[in-house]
Design a protein around this motif. Structure first.
Motif, PDB file in Angstrom:
ATOM      1  N   ALA A 340       0.855  -1.180   0.000  1.00 31.78           N
ATOM      2  CA  ALA A 340       0.000   0.000   0.000  1.00 31.78           C
ATOM      3  C   ALA A 340       0.894   1.233   0.000  1.00 31.78           C
ATOM      4  N   VAL A 341       0.357   2.357  -0.476  1.00 32.42           N
ATOM      5  CA  VAL A 341       1.155   3.584  -0.567  1.00 32.42           C
ATOM      6  C   VAL A 341       0.372   4.752   0.057  1.00 32.42           C
ATOM      7  N   PRO A 342       0.162   4.727   1.365  1.00 36.02           N
ATOM      8  CA  PRO A 342      -0.482   5.866   2.015  1.00 36.02           C
ATOM      9  C   PRO A 342       0.498   7.037   2.111  1.00 36.02           C
ATOM     10  N   GLU A 343      -0.044   8.222   2.315  1.00 36.89           N
ATOM     11  CA  GLU A 343       0.806   9.393   2.566  1.00 36.89           C
ATOM     12  C   GLU A 343       1.104   9.459   4.059  1.00 36.89           C
ATOM     13  N   VAL A 344       2.384   9.457   4.403  1.00 35.18           N
ATOM     14  CA  VAL A 344       2.804   9.487   5.804  1.00 35.18           C
ATOM     15  C   VAL A 344       3.843  10.589   5.955  1.00 35.18           C
ATOM     16  N   SER A 345       3.475  11.699   6.603  1.00 35.57           N
ATOM     17  CA  SER A 345       4.405  12.815   6.735  1.00 35.57           C
ATOM     18  C   SER A 345       4.036  13.674   7.937  1.00 35.57           C
ATOM     19  N   GLY A 346       5.058  14.338   8.461  1.00 36.81           N
ATOM     20  CA  GLY A 346       4.848  15.226   9.592  1.00 36.81           C
ATOM     21  C   GLY A 346       4.526  14.520  10.881  1.00 36.81           C
ATOM     22  N   ASP A 347       4.759  13.205  10.934  1.00 38.92           N
ATOM     23  CA  ASP A 347       4.380  12.419  12.106  1.00 38.92           C
ATOM     24  C   ASP A 347       5.525  12.297  13.102  1.00 38.92           C
ATOM     25  N   SER A 348       5.158  12.130  14.340  1.00 34.03           N
ATOM     26  CA  SER A 348       6.103  11.827  15.413  1.00 34.03           C
ATOM     27  C   SER A 348       5.814  10.396  15.858  1.00 34.03           C
ATOM     28  N   ILE A 349       6.774   9.502  15.620  1.00 35.58           N
ATOM     29  CA  ILE A 349       6.547   8.073  15.792  1.00 35.58           C
ATOM     30  C   ILE A 349       7.570   7.534  16.781  1.00 35.58           C
ATOM     31  N   GLY A 350       7.107   7.020  17.923  1.00 32.87           N
ATOM     32  CA  GLY A 350       8.076   6.596  18.920  1.00 32.87           C
ATOM     33  C   GLY A 350       7.512   5.696  19.998  1.00 32.87           C
ATOM     34  N   HIS A 351       8.387   5.363  20.952  1.00 27.71           N
ATOM     35  CA  HIS A 351       8.066   4.448  22.041  1.00 27.71           C
ATOM     36  C   HIS A 351       7.479   3.153  21.492  1.00 27.71           C
ATOM     37  N   SER A 352       8.085   2.658  20.416  1.00 27.16           N
ATOM     38  CA  SER A 352       7.595   1.424  19.799  1.00 27.16           C
ATOM     39  C   SER A 352       8.201   0.211  20.486  1.00 27.16           C
ATOM     40  N   GLY A 353       7.463  -0.890  20.449  1.00 19.56           N
ATOM     41  CA  GLY A 353       8.026  -2.151  20.913  1.00 19.56           C
ATOM     42  C   GLY A 353       8.923  -2.793  19.882  1.00 19.56           C
ATOM     43  N   ASN A 354       8.906  -2.279  18.659  1.00 20.38           N
ATOM     44  CA  ASN A 354       9.725  -2.806  17.566  1.00 20.38           C
ATOM     45  C   ASN A 354      10.173  -1.658  16.661  1.00 20.38           C
ATOM     46  N   TRP A 355       9.719  -1.669  15.413  1.00 20.77           N
ATOM     47  CA  TRP A 355      10.055  -0.636  14.449  1.00 20.77           C
ATOM     48  C   TRP A 355       9.122   0.567  14.576  1.00 20.77           C
ATOM     49  N   GLY A 356       9.604   1.699  14.045  1.00 19.49           N
ATOM     50  CA  GLY A 356       8.710   2.836  13.901  1.00 19.49           C
ATOM     51  C   GLY A 356       7.689   2.558  12.819  1.00 19.49           C
TER      52      GLY A 356
END
Length: 389
Positions: A340-356
């Protein structure tokens, strides 16, 4: 004097004045089945529910403005449980309808609820009503309870001091109207609703000072496009949400400023089985996806997912905060994208148990754009996982 209202005018020493005298014939006691049209008037106040009242046999119960309806402990008033029936309780701003306890010193949960069930008629309506001290049932746990219908009309009402939820819609129930209501001081959530019908929640509602001040959302498949308005409190997601239906191509839009909280091991995804899209654009007010655990930890919940049948043009994560996810070993990222090719921008991604962000398959957004256009932190496996060539 017969029951009713009259105006008295008196004059003395060239000074006159008027007063309104209301004489009631109540109390009026009710119980059992209503099988023919019936109207309750304020002149018969208070109306006391001694035993459960059910509206059946295509009957309509009309409760007039100014009525006071008092419930004995453990009782309820409902329509459409066995056969078609309707309850119409439309007060006015100046003359509300009160549903309350008949206990001298009322407490939360004294009585059960006002209910609409599968056979309720779509003429049923509630406006300018006050519901208080109900919510005493654990089986039908709200001051107002409904199931099996999607035309519930509630506006300008107040729900307070419930022993459980304020308003509880079972999984197959939704609103026609839910606007300008206040739900306060309830012992659980102010509102419970299924994911398919969150889109039917209107605007102008005030949800405040409840024990759990959030909207509880049960999981399931979403078949219909719509917007999740910002109710001023978080949505708490209790089960997986699948956005997808090849017949309707649903797209869910999360309004700006929303907070979406997930119970442990829960996820929200589009296009897994059938066609669907998810738009969360926080440009006008950042959108937050996070854990519902009181002391959150990385990996509490699973992810926001976009799969093979995602509608790419209608799938966006923009200016969002996505944190404490990544708890799945099968779909190991706060955001999971597969073919899939969603638009993903301007996000703050963190505190993950694995990958962002975890990319899988052969089609996905440009990994360098994802790295450059988003902020990553505390992702132990890495920021963006790229499939091996």
């Amino acid at each position: 004097m017969a029951s009713g209202t009259c105006t008295i005018t008196a004059t003395a020493d060239d000074v006159s004045g008027t007063a309104t005298l209301t004489v009631t014939s109540g109390p009026t006691h009710h119980g059992g089945a209503i099988t023919a049209d019936e109207t309750w008037y304020p002149s018969a106040n208070p109306h006391i529910i001694d035993d459960n009242v059910s509206v059946e046999n295509n009957a309509t119960l009309t409760i007039k403005p100014g009525c006071i309806v008092k419930f004995e402990p453990g009782t309820e008033l409902y329509a459409g449980y066995y056969t078609p029936g309707a309850t119409i309780a439309n007060g006015t701003a100046d003359s509300t309808i009160l549903f309350t306890s008949n206990v001298a010193t009322p407490l939360q949960g004294d009585w059960h609820n006002v209910g609409l069930y599968d056979y309720a008629m779509n003429t049923s309506s509630f406006s300018y009503c006050v519901f208080e001290y109900g919510g005493g049932s654990t089986s039908w746990p709200g001051e107002f309870y409904t199931e099996g219908i999607t035309f519930v009309k509630i506006s300008n009402c107040t729900f307070r001091n419930s022993g459980n939820y304020g308003v509880y819609l079972w999984n197959d129930a939704g609103f026609n109207t839910f606007t300008n209501n206040t739900v306060t001081s309830c012992a659980s959530y102010p509102l419970h609703i299924n994911a398919e019908y969150v889109r039917t929640i209107g605007t102008g509602n005030t949800l405040t000072e409840n024990t759990i001040n959030a909207v509880e959302v049960t999981g399931g498949t979403i078949h219909t496009s719509g917007t999740w308005v910002n109710p001023g409190v978080p949505y708490v997601i209790t089960g997986d949400i699948d956005i997808g239906d090849n017949a309707t191509n649903p797209v869910i839009t999360i309004a700006s400023g929303n907070t979406i909280k997930f119970q442990p091991d829960v996820e929200m995804y589009a296009g897994y089985y059938e066609s669907g899209g998810l738009i969360a654009d926080g440009t006008s007010g950042r959108i937050r996806f996070t854990s519902n655990v009181a002391s959150p930890s990385p990996g509490d919940w699973y992810n926001i997912g976009f799969y093979d049948n995602t509608i790419d043009a209608s799938s966006k994560l923009i200016n969002c905060t996505i944190e404490y996810g990544g708890g799945s070993t099968s779909w190991p990222g706060n955001v999971y994208i597969q073919n899939a090719v969603p638009e993903v921008s301007g996000d703050s991604i963190g505190h993950s148990g694995n990958w962002g962000i975890y990319l899988n398959g052969t089609q996905y957004p440009n990994p360098n754009d994802l790295l450059n256009n988003n902020t990553f932190y505390d992702c132990p496996s890495g920021s963006v996982r790229v499939p091996p060539k």
